[in-house]
Design a protein around this motif. Structure first.
Motif, PDB file in Angstrom:
ATOM      1  N   LYS A  97       1.014  -1.047   0.053  1.00  0.00           N
ATOM      2  CA  LYS A  97       0.049  -0.138   0.032  1.00  0.00           C
ATOM      3  C   LYS A  97       0.821   1.396  -0.172  1.00  0.00           C
ATOM      4  O   LYS A  97       1.811   1.281   0.421  1.00  0.00           O
ATOM      5  CB  LYS A  97      -0.967  -0.067   1.348  1.00  0.00           C
ATOM      6  CG  LYS A  97      -1.659  -1.315   1.345  1.00  0.00           C
ATOM      7  CD  LYS A  97      -2.656  -1.079   2.586  1.00  0.00           C
ATOM      8  CE  LYS A  97      -3.354  -2.358   2.813  1.00  0.00           C
ATOM      9  NZ  LYS A  97      -4.379  -2.123   4.121  1.00  0.00           N
ATOM     10  N   SER A  98       0.486   2.381  -0.507  1.00  0.00           N
ATOM     11  CA  SER A  98       1.369   3.657  -0.441  1.00  0.00           C
ATOM     12  C   SER A  98       0.126   4.617  -0.384  1.00  0.00           C
ATOM     13  O   SER A  98      -1.231   4.593  -0.723  1.00  0.00           O
ATOM     14  CB  SER A  98       2.022   3.805  -1.860  1.00  0.00           C
ATOM     15  OG  SER A  98       1.198   4.005  -2.890  1.00  0.00           O
ATOM     16  N   LEU A  99       0.659   5.897   0.267  1.00  0.00           N
ATOM     17  CA  LEU A  99      -0.211   7.208   0.182  1.00  0.00           C
ATOM     18  C   LEU A  99       0.724   8.285   0.149  1.00  0.00           C
ATOM     19  O   LEU A  99       1.718   8.038   0.366  1.00  0.00           O
ATOM     20  CB  LEU A  99      -1.179   6.974   1.575  1.00  0.00           C
ATOM     21  CG  LEU A  99      -0.561   6.568   2.801  1.00  0.00           C
ATOM     22  CD1 LEU A  99       0.022   8.072   3.554  1.00  0.00           C
ATOM     23  CD2 LEU A  99      -1.536   6.321   3.687  1.00  0.00           C
ATOM     24  N   VAL A 100       0.073   9.461  -0.190  1.00  0.00           N
ATOM     25  CA  VAL A 100       0.763  10.688   0.055  1.00  0.00           C
ATOM     26  C   VAL A 100       0.094  11.677   0.752  1.00  0.00           C
ATOM     27  O   VAL A 100      -1.200  11.767   0.762  1.00  0.00           O
ATOM     28  CB  VAL A 100       0.958  11.314  -1.414  1.00  0.00           C
ATOM     29  CG1 VAL A 100       1.614  12.932  -1.398  1.00  0.00           C
ATOM     30  CG2 VAL A 100       1.880  10.506  -2.295  1.00  0.00           C
ATOM     31  N   LEU A 101       0.657  12.335   1.834  1.00  0.00           N
ATOM     32  CA  LEU A 101       0.279  13.229   2.592  1.00  0.00           C
ATOM     33  C   LEU A 101       0.704  14.595   2.436  1.00  0.00           C
ATOM     34  O   LEU A 101       2.025  14.756   2.318  1.00  0.00           O
ATOM     35  CB  LEU A 101       0.500  12.678   4.233  1.00  0.00           C
ATOM     36  CG  LEU A 101      -0.050  11.391   4.762  1.00  0.00           C
ATOM     37  CD1 LEU A 101       1.145  10.443   4.513  1.00  0.00           C
ATOM     38  CD2 LEU A 101      -0.480  11.630   6.256  1.00  0.00           C
ATOM     39  N   LEU A 102      -0.050  15.594   2.326  1.00  0.00           N
ATOM     40  CA  LEU A 102       0.439  17.043   2.051  1.00  0.00           C
ATOM     41  C   LEU A 102      -0.144  17.844   3.152  1.00  0.00           C
ATOM     42  O   LEU A 102      -1.285  17.582   3.823  1.00  0.00           O
ATOM     43  CB  LEU A 102      -0.305  17.485   0.658  1.00  0.00           C
ATOM     44  CG  LEU A 102       0.137  16.669  -0.636  1.00  0.00           C
ATOM     45  CD1 LEU A 102      -0.471  17.216  -1.963  1.00  0.00           C
ATOM     46  CD2 LEU A 102       1.909  16.614  -0.552  1.00  0.00           C
ATOM     47  N   PRO A 103       0.321  18.948   3.348  1.00  0.00           N
ATOM     48  CA  PRO A 103      -0.182  19.784   4.331  1.00  0.00           C
ATOM     49  C   PRO A 103      -1.280  20.628   3.961  1.00  0.00           C
ATOM     50  O   PRO A 103      -1.396  21.184   2.791  1.00  0.00           O
ATOM     51  CB  PRO A 103       1.241  20.910   4.615  1.00  0.00           C
ATOM     52  CG  PRO A 103       2.006  20.858   3.327  1.00  0.00           C
ATOM     53  CD  PRO A 103       1.639  19.448   2.878  1.00  0.00           C
ATOM     54  N   ASP A 104      -1.997  20.678   4.697  1.00  0.00           N
ATOM     55  CA  ASP A 104      -3.484  21.321   4.790  1.00  0.00           C
ATOM     56  C   ASP A 104      -3.644  21.934   6.139  1.00  0.00           C
ATOM     57  O   ASP A 104      -4.192  21.583   7.044  1.00  0.00           O
ATOM     58  CB  ASP A 104      -4.511  20.318   4.322  1.00  0.00           C
ATOM     59  CG  ASP A 104      -5.812  21.106   4.061  1.00  0.00           C
ATOM     60  OD1 ASP A 104      -5.677  22.266   3.705  1.00  0.00           O
ATOM     61  OD2 ASP A 104      -6.894  20.357   4.181  1.00  0.00           O
ATOM     62  N   GLU A 105      -3.686  23.637   5.875  1.00  0.00           N
ATOM     63  CA  GLU A 105      -4.010  24.343   6.923  1.00  0.00           C
ATOM     64  C   GLU A 105      -3.298  23.975   8.155  1.00  0.00           C
ATOM     65  O   GLU A 105      -3.840  23.883   9.372  1.00  0.00           O
ATOM     66  CB  GLU A 105      -5.797  24.192   7.485  1.00  0.00           C
ATOM     67  CG  GLU A 105      -6.542  24.674   6.275  1.00  0.00           C
ATOM     68  CD  GLU A 105      -8.118  24.560   6.682  1.00  0.00           C
ATOM     69  OE1 GLU A 105      -8.393  24.097   7.553  1.00  0.00           O
ATOM     70  OE2 GLU A 105      -8.847  25.029   5.732  1.00  0.00           O
ATOM     71  N   GLY A 106      -2.194  23.937   8.017  1.00  0.00           N
ATOM     72  CA  GLY A 106      -1.259  23.543   9.267  1.00  0.00           C
ATOM     73  C   GLY A 106      -1.069  22.281   9.547  1.00  0.00           C
ATOM     74  O   GLY A 106      -0.186  21.906  10.553  1.00  0.00           O
ATOM     75  N   ARG A 107      -1.693  21.280   9.027  1.00  0.00           N
ATOM     76  CA  ARG A 107      -1.484  19.904   9.257  1.00  0.00           C
ATOM     77  C   ARG A 107      -1.465  18.920   8.262  1.00  0.00           C
ATOM     78  O   ARG A 107      -2.073  19.252   7.226  1.00  0.00           O
ATOM     79  CB  ARG A 107      -2.693  19.419  10.502  1.00  0.00           C
ATOM     80  CG  ARG A 107      -3.686  19.555   9.850  1.00  0.00           C
ATOM     81  CD  ARG A 107      -4.907  19.363  10.873  1.00  0.00           C
ATOM     82  NE  ARG A 107      -4.914  17.818  11.497  1.00  0.00           N
ATOM     83  CZ  ARG A 107      -5.536  16.881  11.024  1.00  0.00           C
ATOM     84  NH1 ARG A 107      -6.260  16.944   9.788  1.00  0.00           N
ATOM     85  NH2 ARG A 107      -5.252  15.568  11.301  1.00  0.00           N
ATOM     86  N   LEU A 108      -0.801  17.717   8.466  1.00  0.00           N
ATOM     87  CA  LEU A 108      -0.787  16.530   7.382  1.00  0.00           C
ATOM     88  C   LEU A 108      -2.191  15.848   7.214  1.00  0.00           C
ATOM     89  O   LEU A 108      -2.798  15.778   8.199  1.00  0.00           O
ATOM     90  CB  LEU A 108       0.210  15.929   7.667  1.00  0.00           C
ATOM     91  CG  LEU A 108       1.679  16.152   7.349  1.00  0.00           C
ATOM     92  CD1 LEU A 108       2.724  14.814   7.680  1.00  0.00           C
ATOM     93  CD2 LEU A 108       1.918  16.542   5.906  1.00  0.00           C
ATOM     94  N   SER A 109      -2.486  15.819   5.865  1.00  0.00           N
ATOM     95  CA  SER A 109      -3.810  15.245   5.660  1.00  0.00           C
ATOM     96  C   SER A 109      -3.446  14.330   4.426  1.00  0.00           C
ATOM     97  O   SER A 109      -2.571  14.659   3.489  1.00  0.00           O
ATOM     98  CB  SER A 109      -5.067  16.034   5.425  1.00  0.00           C
ATOM     99  OG  SER A 109      -4.886  16.749   4.316  1.00  0.00           O
ATOM    100  N   ILE A 110      -4.162  13.245   4.326  1.00  0.00           N
ATOM    101  CA  ILE A 110      -4.152  12.364   3.183  1.00  0.00           C
ATOM    102  C   ILE A 110      -4.471  12.890   1.927  1.00  0.00           C
ATOM    103  O   ILE A 110      -5.844  13.187   1.966  1.00  0.00           O
ATOM    104  CB  ILE A 110      -4.669  10.775   3.385  1.00  0.00           C
ATOM    105  CG1 ILE A 110      -4.095  10.197   4.874  1.00  0.00           C
ATOM    106  CG2 ILE A 110      -4.617  10.011   2.304  1.00  0.00           C
ATOM    107  CD1 ILE A 110      -4.819   8.704   5.031  1.00  0.00           C
ATOM    108  N   ALA A 111      -3.737  12.855   0.833  1.00  0.00           N
ATOM    109  CA  ALA A 111      -4.157  13.607  -0.295  1.00  0.00           C
ATOM    110  C   ALA A 111      -4.339  12.491  -1.251  1.00  0.00           C
ATOM    111  O   ALA A 111      -5.241  12.873  -2.238  1.00  0.00           O
ATOM    112  CB  ALA A 111      -2.830  14.591  -0.757  1.00  0.00           C
TER     113      ALA A 111
END
Length: 901
Positions: free
Chosen positions: A547-561
């Protein structure tokens, strides 16, 4: 000597290029930074020199732009007549390509290489005509401004604020046989412009305000000089290859750093970066992959990969070469790239018993590089790059079973030897053992092969030499046979095992390259950020089979993109590991040395601008990454970061463009409201106040004048409001043409009658072809188009001048032009005048207007499936708004309908 002979031979590509040049004409380009620097003048002077030498020189096309010095040079050279091309009912002069090819002069002068030909010519662009002339074996002298290069189009627009419409591919400049730089300091060019030696005075004033500023000219001059220098450097390299000149010509500093698998390579790269930065020189990091690369341990391979990545991050070019002689490959590459300096590490001390063949790479480079400066970097780099996450140890290349299989192979060779011994002499039996040793080396590796060599030696001695079944040897000839057999067996085993290692390394490299290529292709095809993210997670999941995922910053915190398979949330341990990787820029999670209790492994996504996100992956079951997979994933993470950054930059640029456009529209709207609403309101209020306060004391004529002022200003205000309403309807798509068959004469006459007050003091000429058929259009909307065009023509043309409405048919189009005799629209503004609220700055005073009239015209014309554009008037005076409307087949009345009428 063999290497020197090879280096002194021209390359096949160079020989082919020289052969093609023999039958092809030569292209010489006079390159300038801006119009007016003297390119055409220099080209004509050179042509005169060649003519005095007896060379046949003719003028294909030369634009003098009214410059007397240029016209004087043109008169003294033979010129081919121009070809007349009819376009939109008007004659245009173009270069006669057919006449040049028929005349076949030695040299032809073709001005303005980036010129766009009039429709109806053989080619769209003039440089394509030049290509035909060169193919015919005719030399061409031409001129070019640096802003016409396609690769610089967006740069020029950012610098000068002008979109260059006429461009040509950079390859045209790259294929030129000779480039002559025509340079003129900005101060001298501005002086020539002020003296009228570049443009006529009216055009010169507009040029200074729009394009010819000292800052713009300085930037253009730098770009022109830089491109000319790069082209000359490329020509020098081609010359060296064509003439098989092996030694470098240090015309420009180029630095090569040779890296290896030791811990000092990072120090070498940083040193090369500092040296190159001080000298403003390009630099390259070179690693030579030999047959021993496959036998390196994993920490050594990791150091090589990390050093190459460090070089890329520092702005260097990375190159991997294949070969056995590292020093020879590095020196040959340095000669090919015309390097001036090679950076290497100080040679290590060697034990006294090492063979001369084991001389260090540094010493061999010093011996071979008499044409280069060699920088020795001292000191031992003690910093080591510990692995930041654990990997599965590679499987042992051999085990005890390998030796058992080797023993069985030797036994089989012995049995085959007994069969051979029945018909052939004893020395031939050794072939069976050599074949067995070679096969064992290819399948089981060097250790088993050496064991098989010794076992074969003993078996051959025991079973097949006299006395048999004894290790004693009675015949001296058999002693030589058995000794040479042992030597040959060991050499064969080493060669076979080395070939097998190279084959395995090639397969691994091919798999890695194919994986990276496939990944690059997928992310390059992604147009949006979501497309790129999906390509990243899908490819990484396929690579690790998990499995893989990418997390990007959103409003100061990381979220799964993005995730594959889709993943909505992470557990507390995994989220903490991802946050740690984001904050520290290092791997964490399962299998790493930080937070190993997490179920996911997280790698940072970093670029030169800094961290942009986190890549997470989870292997199936309890598997761990192999060292090769770990290096591949690190490379994939780097590429993914660059691809994601690209989409972010595109979004940022688009947001900045929209913000700038919004600010421009807001400023234009406020300006229009303050000027075009306030001015008529002030006039109306003033006239009404005068009527109220002094109405009884005013004469009848004065009262009528005040009432007329109120009416005129109210109509002007009404037109402004109507334009705003029409523009709003066009923007929302609510303005739909109610098309019907109409006579263009009636529509134009209605617009002229409506514009009666605007046309006072001007001559109006309507020239519509008597055979103009009925057009399918909305008469009311098209009347508004002509009214807006007449209003615009009156604003920007002097009193007493003529306004012309001209219409003809051509094939399946109706061609309509509304022309005035004003100052004209600068070329850079001819497309922008159709934008909302855009107004061309007047040279003497600010003309009243909202900047909506032409925008409305374009919206209405395009709603009728037509086109509208601005063109210069006859001989460059004034402006013509050109409208193309589709023709159709109007309905015809049959005899019964005619009788009914």
């Amino acid at each position: 000597m063999a290497d020197n002979d090879r280096d002194n031979r021209p390359s096949p590509d160079a020989l082919l290029a020289e052969a093609q040049k023999e039958t092809r004409g030569r292209l010489k380009i006079f390159l300038g930074a801006a119009p007016g620097v003297g390119k055409t003048y220099a080209m004509l002077e050179t042509a005169h020199e060649r003519q005095r030498e007896g060379v046949d020189v003719v003028i294909g096309v030369v634009e003098t732009h009214g410059r007397k010095e240029t016209e004087r040079l043109v008169r003294d050279l033979p010129a081919l007549p121009s070809r007349i091309v009819d376009y939109r009912g008007r004659p245009f002069q173009e270069m006669d390509l057919e006449a040049i090819l028929a005349r076949r002069p030695r040299i032809v002068l073709v001005d303005e290489l980036a010129h766009t030909n009039v429709p109806g010519s053989r080619h769209i662009k003039r440089y394509q005509d030049v290509e035909d002339i060169l193919t015919a074996g005719i030399d061409v002298y031409s001129t070019l401004n640096i802003q016409h290069l396609e690769s610089l189009n967006d740069v020029i627009e950012r610098i000068a604020g002008i979109k260059v419409r006429e461009t040509l591919p950079d390859s045209v400049l790259a294929t030129a046989d000779e480039i002559e730089m025509i340079d003129l300091p900005p101060e001298d060019l501005l002086k020539r412009l002020a003296e009228g030696k570049v443009y006529v005075p009216e055009q010169a004033r507009r040029a200074v305000s729009n394009f010819f500023s000292a800052g713009n000219l300085t930037a253009l001059r730098e770009m022109a000089l830089r491109h000319a220098a790069e082209r000359v450097d490329a020509q020098m390299l081609n010359y060296r290859r064509a003439h098989a000149i092996s030694g470098p010509w240090p015309t420009r500093e180029r630095i090569i750093v040779c890296i290896g698998d030791d811990t000092a390579s990072a120090r070498l790269v940083r040193t090369a970066k500092r040296v190159a930065e001080r000298r403003s020189a390009p630099w390259m990091a070179v690693y030579v992959e030999t047959s021993r690369h496959g036998g390196l341990d994993e920490p050594q391979k990791d150091r090589i990969a990390q050093t190459m990545r460090l070089a890329e991050q520092l702005g260097g070019e990375t190159v991997t070469l294949q070969g056995e002689d590292v020093a020879a490959e590095v020196v040959a590459f340095a000669r090919e790239r015309n390097a001036s300096q090679i950076v290497v590490g100080r040679p290590r001390r060697r034990a006294w018993w090492r063979l001369p063949a084991a001389t260090s790479v540094t010493r061999r480079i010093l011996a071979k590089s008499e044409d280069f400066d060699v920088l020795l970097v001292g000191g031992e780099d003690t910093e080591r790059s510990p692995r930041t996450f654990e990997t599965k140890a590679p499987e042992q290349a051999w085990t005890w079973t390998s030796y058992l299989i080797a023993a069985i192979g030797v036994a089989a060779a012995t049995g085959l030897g007994f069969v051979i011994d029945l018909w052939l002499p004893v020395p031939n039996i050794s072939v069976a053992f050599l074949v067995a040793v070679m096969l064992i080396a290819m399948r089981l590796g060097r250790g088993a092969a050496v064991f098989a060599s010794v076992a074969s030696f003993l078996s051959f001695n025991f079973f097949f030499t006299e006395p048999r079944f004894s290790f004693a040897i009675s015949d001296s000839q058999n002693i030589l046979t058995i000794v040479f057999f042992l030597i040959a067996a060991i050499i064969v085993s080493n060669l076979a095992s080395r070939v097998q290692v190279q084959v395995d390394a090639t397969k691994t490299s091919a798999r890695r390259t194919a994986n990276l290529y496939e990944f690059s292709r997928k992310i390059a095809a992604g147009a949006t950020r979501d497309d790129v993210l999906w390509a990243v997670v899908h490819h990484v999941a396929a690579t690790i089979r998990g499995k893989s995922l990418v997390l990007l910053p959103d409003e100061g915190r990381l979220s799964i993109a993005a995730g594959y398979p889709p993943e909505d949330e992470l557990g507390d341990k995994d989220a903490g590991a991802a946050d740690w990787t984001w904050a520290n820029g290092r791997p964490s999670g399962r299998g790493s040395t930080t937070l190993p209790a997490a179920d996911w492994l997280f790698l940072p996504l970093k670029t030169a601008r800094g961290p942009i996100g986190v890549l997470g992956m989870q292997m199936a079951g309890q598997e761990q990454l192999t060292p090769e997979d770990s290096r591949l994933l690190e490379t994939l993470a780097d590429q993914a970061a660059v691809a994601i950054e690209r989409t972010i930059l595109v979004a940022d640029v688009e947001a900045a463009r929209l913000a700038a456009e919004t600010d421009r529209l807001r400023s234009a709207l406020l300006s229009s409201l303050s000027h075009d609403l306030r001015t008529p309101l002030v006039s109306i209020l003033g006239a009404a106040s005068s009527l109220i306060n002094y109405g009884d004391a005013l004469e009848a004529k004065d009262r009528r004048d005040l009432a007329g002022t109120i009416q005129d200003e109210a109509e002007r205000l009404n037109r402004f409001v109507q334009n705003l309403l029409d523009m709003t309807k066009l923007g929302s798509g609510a303005l739909k043409p109610n098309a019907d068959w109409a006579d263009l004469n009636d529509v134009v006459r209605a617009a002229v009658d409506r514009s009666g007050k605007l046309l006072k003091g001007r001559q109006i000429k309507v020239d519509i072809d008597a055979g103009m058929p009925l057009l399918r259009l909305d008469s009311i909307l098209m009347e508004q188009v002509f009214f807006n065009l007449l209003d615009n023509a009156c604003k920007y043309s002097p009193p007493g001048s003529q306004v012309t409405i001209w219409a003809r048919t051509s094939k399946d189009l109706a061609l309509i032009e509304v022309c005035d005799q004003g100052a004209g629209i600068p070329e850079a503004d001819r497309e922008r005048v159709f934008d909302m609220f855009y107004r061309v700055e007047a040279t003497d005073k600010q003309t009243a207007g909202t900047g909506l009239g032409l925008a409305i015209c374009r919206g209405i014309v395009e709603a009728h499936d037509g086109t509208i554009k601005a063109e210069p008037g006859l001989h460059g005076a004034g402006t013509c708004i050109v409208i193309h409307l589709p023709l159709g087949a109007p309905p015809t009345l049959d005899s019964n309908e005619t009788a009914g009428v």
